[in-house]
Design an enzyme around this catalytic site. Structure first.
Site, PDB file in Angstrom:
ATOM      1  NE  ARG A  67     -14.272  -1.541  -3.580  1.00  0.00           N
ATOM      2  CZ  ARG A  67     -14.336  -2.477  -4.527  1.00  0.00           C
ATOM      3  NH1 ARG A  67     -13.245  -2.797  -5.223  1.00  0.00           N
ATOM      4  NH2 ARG A  67     -15.485  -3.084  -4.772  1.00  0.00           N
TER       5      ARG A  67
ATOM      6  CB  CYS B  62     -15.505  -9.753  -3.871  1.00  0.00           C
ATOM      7  SG  CYS B  62     -16.411 -10.467  -5.251  1.00  0.00           S
TER       8      CYS B  62
END
Length: 337
Positions: free
Chosen positions: A227, A288
């Site tokens: 990601r 995150c």
């Protein structure tokens, strides 16, 4: 929210102890845990010596379950709490104790809502709180709740390392439906903004990347590397993957033992951060997807003694906020696939 009731304990009469040094020393030894990270054995011993009690005004050791799963997981935190938990534990709902006005998930609540949640949990300001996760995931969401308590100034907060080991070591658990604990007033606390990075803070860091004279703030990204690079999609539909300019990929899994999912020892954590190129002398912001596993990284930094606590922050909105708020013309989402 629903919570487990607290058992009774025998209280030593204050008249007998008076205000002697022996009494103060005894109370202190019952409260104190050795470090921010607590082993199952250490928590078990602390609970044995000083179990939560609704009739004692003394500071208590309270296990606080922070079980939480990603939205695409069929399991839920409250379900696992019912199935197996530390005796006398309370349940902190990460999906409910939030800023409900925000369009982004899990944003910190205001001080009034935080105090109301702690009051409903029956937790007092002086209590020692030990936050723990699920046995299924290991260290995952507990650091977020531990960090939240620290942001709101709860002095005695720790993280259990971890509930999976608690179960494997055969320490006591209970299960079943929930019943209420007695509420108690929790004072509305001050909010420690120095521990929190905002969108504007992070945008300034990203725009200053590689500029002469910039402070050199490091952004550590706890998402999986796929990601981060942009190779893999974000779990939230329509959200671009990628990373901030100059940020460092530190997937939260690298600070955990691959078998037990417990946080690594301090020396191994320092090695991880060194190998990732993290400079302990420079400010650090952990990020995150939604601000949950960023706190795993922040906890790793805390346990490792890596970087000054005064120069470490967590980006509350994290990538979910970032990818929705930056404009394409800003060129602040990078891909390296």
């Amino acid at each position: 929210m629903a919570f487990v009731a607290v058992g009774r304990t025998t209280r030593v009469g204050l008249a007998h102890w008076g205000t002697s040094r022996a009494f103060c020393a005894a109370m202190s030894s019952r409260r104190q845990l050795s470090s921010y990270l607590v082993s199952p054995k250490e928590l078990h011993e602390a609970l044995r010596k000083n179990p939560p009690s609704p009739i004692s005004p003394d500071p208590r050791v309270i296990p606080l379950c922070a079980s939480w799963f990603l939205p695409n997981d069929e399991r839920t935190g409250i379900q696992t709490f019912r199935e197996q938990r530390i005796p006398k534990a309370r349940f902190f709902d990460l999906d409910k104790v939030i800023d409900k006005r925000s369009p982004y998930p899990h944003m910190l609540p205001d001080a009034k809502r935080f105090a109301a949640a702690m009051s409903e949990l029956g937790i007092r300001k002086e209590d020692v709180v030990v936050v723990y996760d699920t046995k299924e995931l290991g260290i995952f969401s507990a650091p977020r709740i531990g960090w939240t308590l620290k942001v709101f100034g709860h002095q005695h907060v720790h993280i259990l390392n971890n509930f999976r080991l608690w179960v494997e070591e055969g320490l006591p658990t209970e299960s079943g439906e929930l019943y209420s604990v007695e509420c108690c007033p929790y004072p509305i606390p001050d909010f420690d903004a120095s521990k929190v990075a905002s969108f504007e803070d992070v945008k300034e860091v990203a725009q200053d990347h590689n500029k002469e004279g910039a402070e050199g703030v490091q952004v550590l990204d706890a998402r999986p590397n796929g990601r981060f690079t942009g190779k893999d999609p974000e779990p939230r539909e329509g959200l671009s993957s990628g990373h901030l300019p100059g940020s460092i990929s530190v997937p939260f899994s690298v600070v955990l033992d691959p078998e037990t999912k417990a946080l690594l020892p301090a020396d191994k954590l320092r090695t991880v951060f060194q190998e990732k190129g993290v400079d302990p002398e420079k400010p650090i912001i952990s990020s995150c997807g939604t601000g949950v596993t960023a706190c795993v990284i922040e906890t790793g930094l805390e346990v490792a003694g890596y970087g000054s606590p005064e120069k470490r922050r967590v980006y509350d909105g994290s990538w979910t906020e970032w990818a929705q708020r930056v404009r394409p013309s800003d060129n602040l989402i990078r891909k390296t696939q």
